[in-house]
Each structure stands twice: as structure tokens, then as C-alpha cells.
Motif scaffolding. Structure first.
Motif, short mmCIF file in Angstrom:
data_model
loop_
_atom_site.label_atom_id
_atom_site.label_comp_id
_atom_site.label_asym_id
_atom_site.label_seq_id
_atom_site.Cartn_x
_atom_site.Cartn_y
_atom_site.Cartn_z
N GLY A 61 -5.96 22.88 -9.78
CA GLY A 61 -6.75 22.97 -11.01
C GLY A 61 -6.62 21.76 -11.92
N ASP A 62 -5.62 20.89 -11.67
CA ASP A 62 -5.46 19.70 -12.52
C ASP A 62 -6.56 18.68 -12.24
N LEU A 63 -7.11 18.10 -13.32
CA LEU A 63 -8.12 17.03 -13.19
C LEU A 63 -7.37 15.69 -13.15
N VAL A 64 -7.61 14.91 -12.10
CA VAL A 64 -6.81 13.69 -11.91
C VAL A 64 -7.67 12.49 -11.49
N PHE A 65 -7.08 11.32 -11.72
CA PHE A 65 -7.61 10.06 -11.18
C PHE A 65 -6.64 9.60 -10.09
N VAL A 66 -7.19 9.18 -8.95
CA VAL A 66 -6.35 8.73 -7.84
C VAL A 66 -6.57 7.24 -7.63
N GLU A 67 -5.51 6.45 -7.70
CA GLU A 67 -5.65 5.02 -7.40
C GLU A 67 -5.98 4.85 -5.93
N HIS A 68 -6.68 3.77 -5.60
CA HIS A 68 -7.07 3.66 -4.18
C HIS A 68 -5.96 3.08 -3.31
N TYR A 69 -4.92 2.54 -3.92
CA TYR A 69 -3.81 1.98 -3.15
C TYR A 69 -2.81 3.08 -2.80
N VAL A 70 -2.54 3.26 -1.52
CA VAL A 70 -1.53 4.23 -1.09
C VAL A 70 -0.33 3.44 -0.58
N MET A 71 0.73 3.45 -1.38
CA MET A 71 1.85 2.54 -1.13
C MET A 71 2.90 3.15 -0.21
N CYS A 72 3.80 2.27 0.31
CA CYS A 72 4.87 2.77 1.17
C CYS A 72 6.05 3.27 0.33
N GLY A 73 6.24 2.68 -0.85
CA GLY A 73 7.33 3.11 -1.72
C GLY A 73 8.68 2.53 -1.35
N LYS A 74 8.72 1.66 -0.33
CA LYS A 74 10.01 1.18 0.17
C LYS A 74 10.14 -0.35 0.13
N CYS A 75 9.01 -1.06 0.06
CA CYS A 75 9.08 -2.51 0.26
C CYS A 75 9.35 -3.24 -1.07
N GLU A 76 9.50 -4.55 -0.95
CA GLU A 76 9.76 -5.40 -2.11
C GLU A 76 8.68 -5.22 -3.19
N TRP A 77 7.41 -5.24 -2.75
CA TRP A 77 6.31 -5.12 -3.71
C TRP A 77 6.35 -3.78 -4.42
N CYS A 78 6.59 -2.73 -3.65
CA CYS A 78 6.62 -1.39 -4.25
C CYS A 78 7.76 -1.31 -5.27
#
Ligand SMILES: [Zn+2]
Ligand SMILES: [Zn+2]
Length: 258
Positions: A61-78
Motif C-alpha cells: 500500500g505504500d506509494l514509492v519512487f524506485v531509482e533505476h540503479y539496482v546496486m550490489c551493496g558490496k563494492c567500492e562505489w556502493c
């Protein structure tokens, strides 16, 4: 509706923005695999796994915006918070990458684009709550508006009393206009071509102090006239397909140290 794992969710689409990139990719697809396009996505959480809700705080039921980038969460950039550069979202070079609107629909569970009824949200989707009172249609402007914040405020340093030249009155240029005005810019000049007449009026309505039709007037002469020969603090190039001309005008129109 497909079944989902406990750490994932399904989004029922409300609004999907159409980006300039969509037009280009539709005309000249980068590969022959099927793709569900649409990367500026607003929707309602239709189904949420228990673990998804526990980790991310979103429920059905929550209204949300989803970024188009799906990250790994583990790398240097993340770890730097710069997950837009994460390899996990680099669809051009990494065949396993996930980016909404770009990833092949052949990759399970297939729902990777907003021009559809449902979108799949894995555990690493970047999801933001739409504030109460903001309609899905308005929230759909979030991507160009966020570009406005990034380019003018973060990158350009626009702030109180800034003078700004915004080249191109498309959705990006108009978003910059709104953000620069909100940030307190004291002078906003927007350039466009004769075809942009209606958009130039919108730019004025949104806070531009001057608009210049570059096909009818010499833009540099006008900018010098407006600024008393000083030039502007910041130039934002939001043109498309205009070649190097806006870059050169930008350099000429800048104030010293601009
Ligand atoms: Zn886009
Ligand atoms: Zn990463």
C-alpha cells in the motif's frame, strides 16, 4: 501476479516518466533482446515479502519512487554511496547488470521496466517513500528534478544571489530553472530556439528572468547586456544535439572564476 521471495516486493505501477533516453533507445535498440522500458517509476507496493518489509520498512500500500540503479551493496562505489557507478547496474558492459528500463526481460523474474503493470523489487532496489499529499503524477517528476538539484546545486554550487545561464528549455532545463529559483538565484537566463517558444514561456512562469531565442538574437551580446558585461556565475548546458556551440557559449558567458 508472480510469486516473490521473502526479501522482495512487487510494485504496481502508477506513473512512469518518459525520458529522452527512452526515445533514443526505442528508435535504435542497443540489443535484440526484449526489454520492458521505463526507468522513472512511481508505484504502490502491491506485495511485500516479510523480510523486505523488515529490512526496508516498506509495506503493502505504500506509494514509492524506485531509482533505476539496482546496486550490489558490496563494492567500492556502493560503499561511497555512488552506487550509480556500481558494476551491478552497468547494463552496457555487464550482462548480469540490473537497471530498470534497460535490463533484458529474458532475465528472471522479467519485470524490470516501468512501462508495465508490475515491477519486481529485489532486496537491493533503492526505494523512496513519496511524501503524503504528493500525487503520483507530481512524484513522477522526481528524476528531472533530482537532476536539477545535482547539476545546479551540488555540481554548479548555485545558491543565494547566483546568476545562472540555463541553455535549453526542455524538461531538464525547466527543472534547473525551478531548482535555481528555489535556491535563491537572483538572475536566471534561459536560452532556446524559435521552436521552443512555448517552453520559453513556461521557463518564465517558473522563474526565468530573461529568455533568449538564439536564432533571433546573439545570445552572448544579450547576456553581456543583461549582466553589464560581467557574465554569469554558473552555466548549465541542458541542450540536446546542439554540438559544441552551447559549450563555447557557456565558456564565453561565464564570469571570471565562474
Ligand atoms: Zn532517464
Ligand atoms: Zn556495488
Amino acid at each position: 501476479m508472480p510469486d516473490i521471495p521473502e526479501d522482495s516486493a512487487l510494485l504496481r505501477m502508477e506513473v512512469a516518466g518518459i525520458c529522452g533516453t527512452d526515445v533514443k533507445l526505442y528508435k535504435t535498440p542497443p540489443s535484440s533482446t526484449p526489454v520492458i522500458m521505463g526507468h522513472e517509476n512511481i508505484g504502490t507496493i502491491a506485495r511485500a515479502g516479510r523480510e523486505f518489509t523488515r529490512r526496508k520498512g516498506f509495506k503493502e500500500g505504500d506509494l514509492v519512487f524506485v531509482e533505476h540503479y539496482v546496486m550490489c551493496g558490496k563494492c567500492e562505489w556502493c560503499h561511497l554511496g555512488e552506487y550509480r557507478h556500481c558494476e551491478n547496474t552497468d547494463w552496457r558492459h555487464n550482462p548480469d547488470a540490473i537497471r530498470y528500463g534497460y535490463t533484458s526481460a529474458e532475465k528472471a523474474p522479467h519485470l524490470w521496466g516501468g512501462f508495465a503493470q508490475y515491477v519486481y523489487l529485489p532486496w537491493n532496489a533503492v526505494v523512496h517513500r513519496v511524501p503524503k499529499g504528493v500525487t503520483p503524477e507530481l512524484a513522477g517528476l522526481v528524476t528531472p528534478m533530482a537532476n536539477g538539484v545535482e547539476w545546479s546545486l551540488f555540481d554548479g554550487g548555485v545558491g543565494y544571489d547566483s546568476s545562472v545561464l540555463i541553455q535549453g528549455p526542455g524538461q531538464q532545463g525547466l527543472s534547473q530553472t525551478v531548482i535555481c529559483k528555489q535556491a535563491g538565484a537572483s538572475l536566471i537566463i534561459v536560452t532556446g530556439t524559435s521552436r521552443d517558444r512555448a517552453r520559453m514561456q513556461v521557463a518564465k512562469d517558473l522563474g526565468a528572468d530573461h529568455v533568449i531565442d538564439v536564432q533571433k538574437e546573439d545570445p552572448l551580446a544579450r547576456i553581456n547586456e543583461i549582466t553589464g558585461g560581467k557574465g554569469v556565475d554558473v552555466v548549465l548546458d541542458c541542450t540536446a544535439g546542439a554540438g559544441a556551440t552551447p559549450v563555447l557559449l557557456g565558456v564565453d558567458a561565464l564570469k571570471r572564476k565562474g
